[in-house]
Motif scaffolding. Sequence first.
Motif, PDB file in Angstrom:
ATOM      1  N   PHE A  94      10.583 -12.675  16.800  1.00 42.81           N
ATOM      2  CA  PHE A  94      10.993 -12.980  15.437  1.00 42.81           C
ATOM      3  C   PHE A  94      10.777 -11.767  14.534  1.00 42.81           C
ATOM      4  CE2 PHE A  94       6.616 -14.458  15.823  1.00 42.81           C
ATOM      5  CZ  PHE A  94       5.989 -13.898  14.715  1.00 42.81           C
ATOM      6  N   ALA A  95      11.484 -11.783  13.424  1.00 47.15           N
ATOM      7  CA  ALA A  95      11.362 -10.744  12.403  1.00 47.15           C
ATOM      8  C   ALA A  95      11.418 -11.420  11.047  1.00 47.15           C
ATOM      9  CB  ALA A  95      12.496  -9.729  12.534  1.00 47.15           C
ATOM     10  N   LYS A  96      10.865 -10.759  10.060  1.00 43.88           N
ATOM     11  CA  LYS A  96      10.904 -11.303   8.699  1.00 43.88           C
ATOM     12  C   LYS A  96      11.065 -10.179   7.707  1.00 43.88           C
ATOM     13  CE  LYS A  96       6.782 -13.034   9.265  1.00 43.88           C
ATOM     14  NZ  LYS A  96       5.495 -13.693   9.161  1.00 43.88           N
ATOM     15  N   ALA A  97      11.657 -10.511   6.571  1.00 43.37           N
ATOM     16  CA  ALA A  97      11.809  -9.573   5.460  1.00 43.37           C
ATOM     17  C   ALA A  97      11.732 -10.381   4.178  1.00 43.37           C
ATOM     18  CB  ALA A  97      13.140  -8.836   5.543  1.00 43.37           C
ATOM     19  N   GLY A  98      11.031  -9.847   3.197  1.00 38.45           N
ATOM     20  CA  GLY A  98      10.881 -10.580   1.945  1.00 38.45           C
ATOM     21  C   GLY A  98      10.145  -9.783   0.893  1.00 38.45           C
ATOM     22  N   VAL A  99       9.497 -10.498  -0.011  1.00 35.99           N
ATOM     23  CA  VAL A  99       8.749  -9.874  -1.102  1.00 35.99           C
ATOM     24  C   VAL A  99       7.345 -10.451  -1.151  1.00 35.99           C
ATOM     25  CG1 VAL A  99      10.796  -9.416  -2.520  1.00 35.99           C
ATOM     26  CG2 VAL A  99       9.539 -11.538  -2.829  1.00 35.99           C
ATOM     27  N   SER A 100       6.431  -9.649  -1.682  1.00 32.64           N
ATOM     28  CA  SER A 100       5.065 -10.127  -1.863  1.00 32.64           C
ATOM     29  C   SER A 100       4.582  -9.781  -3.261  1.00 32.64           C
ATOM     30  CB  SER A 100       4.121  -9.530  -0.820  1.00 32.64           C
ATOM     31  OG  SER A 100       3.954  -8.148  -1.013  1.00 32.64           O
ATOM     32  N   GLN A 101       3.760 -10.657  -3.798  1.00 34.36           N
ATOM     33  CA  GLN A 101       3.084 -10.414  -5.073  1.00 34.36           C
ATOM     34  C   GLN A 101       1.649 -10.047  -4.709  1.00 34.36           C
ATOM     35  OE1 GLN A 101       4.152 -10.205  -8.274  1.00 34.36           O
ATOM     36  NE2 GLN A 101       2.080  -9.596  -8.757  1.00 34.36           N
ATOM     37  N   ASN A 102       1.305  -8.793  -4.903  1.00 32.01           N
ATOM     38  CA  ASN A 102       0.013  -8.260  -4.490  1.00 32.01           C
ATOM     39  C   ASN A 102      -0.933  -8.187  -5.672  1.00 32.01           C
ATOM     40  OD1 ASN A 102       1.106  -7.399  -1.796  1.00 32.01           O
ATOM     41  ND2 ASN A 102       2.394  -6.200  -3.161  1.00 32.01           N
ATOM     42  N   ARG A 103      -2.195  -8.474  -5.410  1.00 29.42           N
ATOM     43  CA  ARG A 103      -3.230  -8.354  -6.446  1.00 29.42           C
ATOM     44  C   ARG A 103      -4.353  -7.511  -5.864  1.00 29.42           C
ATOM     45  NH1 ARG A 103      -4.170 -10.481 -11.265  1.00 29.42           N
ATOM     46  NH2 ARG A 103      -6.295 -10.779 -11.975  1.00 29.42           N
ATOM     47  N   THR A 104      -4.692  -6.453  -6.564  1.00 27.50           N
ATOM     48  CA  THR A 104      -5.738  -5.539  -6.136  1.00 27.50           C
ATOM     49  C   THR A 104      -6.781  -5.436  -7.231  1.00 27.50           C
ATOM     50  OG1 THR A 104      -4.142  -4.300  -4.821  1.00 27.50           O
ATOM     51  CG2 THR A 104      -6.225  -3.203  -5.324  1.00 27.50           C
ATOM     52  N   LYS A 105      -8.041  -5.641  -6.857  1.00 29.91           N
ATOM     53  CA  LYS A 105      -9.158  -5.527  -7.784  1.00 29.91           C
ATOM     54  C   LYS A 105      -9.851  -4.193  -7.510  1.00 29.91           C
ATOM     55  CE  LYS A 105     -13.397  -7.850  -9.213  1.00 29.91           C
ATOM     56  NZ  LYS A 105     -14.290  -8.985  -8.952  1.00 29.91           N
ATOM     57  N   ILE A 106      -9.959  -3.362  -8.543  1.00 27.24           N
ATOM     58  CA  ILE A 106     -10.542  -2.031  -8.406  1.00 27.24           C
ATOM     59  C   ILE A 106     -11.850  -1.978  -9.182  1.00 27.24           C
ATOM     60  CG2 ILE A 106     -10.197   0.427  -8.851  1.00 27.24           C
ATOM     61  CD1 ILE A 106      -7.133  -0.228  -8.654  1.00 27.24           C
ATOM     62  N   SER A 107     -12.926  -1.568  -8.494  1.00 26.33           N
ATOM     63  CA  SER A 107     -14.247  -1.426  -9.107  1.00 26.33           C
ATOM     64  C   SER A 107     -14.709   0.015  -8.932  1.00 26.33           C
ATOM     65  CB  SER A 107     -15.262  -2.345  -8.441  1.00 26.33           C
ATOM     66  OG  SER A 107     -14.828  -3.677  -8.478  1.00 26.33           O
ATOM     67  N   ILE A 108     -15.323   0.577  -9.968  1.00 29.12           N
ATOM     68  CA  ILE A 108     -15.871   1.931  -9.927  1.00 29.12           C
ATOM     69  C   ILE A 108     -17.373   1.822 -10.149  1.00 29.12           C
ATOM     70  CG2 ILE A 108     -15.819   4.234 -10.960  1.00 29.12           C
ATOM     71  CD1 ILE A 108     -12.894   3.642 -11.733  1.00 29.12           C
ATOM     72  N   SER A 109     -18.170   2.494  -9.281  1.00 26.65           N
ATOM     73  CA  SER A 109     -19.623   2.315  -9.283  1.00 26.65           C
ATOM     74  C   SER A 109     -20.299   2.703 -10.589  1.00 26.65           C
ATOM     75  CB  SER A 109     -20.252   3.096  -8.125  1.00 26.65           C
ATOM     76  OG  SER A 109     -20.042   4.483  -8.299  1.00 26.65           O
ATOM     77  N   ASP A 110     -19.827   3.733 -11.289  1.00 20.59           N
ATOM     78  CA  ASP A 110     -20.505   4.149 -12.518  1.00 20.59           C
ATOM     79  C   ASP A 110     -19.890   3.551 -13.781  1.00 20.59           C
ATOM     80  OD1 ASP A 110     -18.186   5.581 -12.605  1.00 20.59           O
ATOM     81  OD2 ASP A 110     -19.116   7.538 -12.880  1.00 20.59           O
TER      82      ASP A 110
END
Length: 185
Positions: A110-126
Amino acid sequence: MKKQLFAVVVGAALAFPLFAQAEGAYIGANVGRSELKLSIDQEGTNKKSNTGYKAYAGYDFTQNFGAEAGYVDFGKVNRTIDGTTLEAKSHAFYAAATGTLPLNEQFSLFAKAGVSQNRTKISISDASGSESKNKTSAIFGIGAAYNISKNLSAVAEYENFGKVASEGGDKLKADLLSIGLRYKF
């Protein structure tokens, strides 16, 4: 993340009776290796493999064509630059069209193609707090399925989610190589 996982589980439980009435509908869960590739402009690239997982549901309109939607957790990647640590955690909700090529009664590709809604949380130590970024990207995937019984299949697949976050020259790419089980109603 616990709230999102709870929402997926509750949604699946509520939809279960509806799927039971729909021949061609399926649900599944996979676990495997996700790879996050963090590229920071002028600082190079950092790859990190994590345990990734996904839960999904789909519907086969015909033997060869269908649709699928799901949730994927890619894990996190860290990068330390001049004593400052940057951490990025990412997950996605996706919808895709699927194509299936049955090879015989047990095996299919099988194969698939589509779209995704991505959520990325970015943290910086200082820095106090964190920042979340949303990005829509195209996805594609390929895989194989082995029918254990009429309703249960073992699946192995590779999915590429492309750039799940980007800002300026900095970007985060994600993919998932996984195995799992699919239950067809």
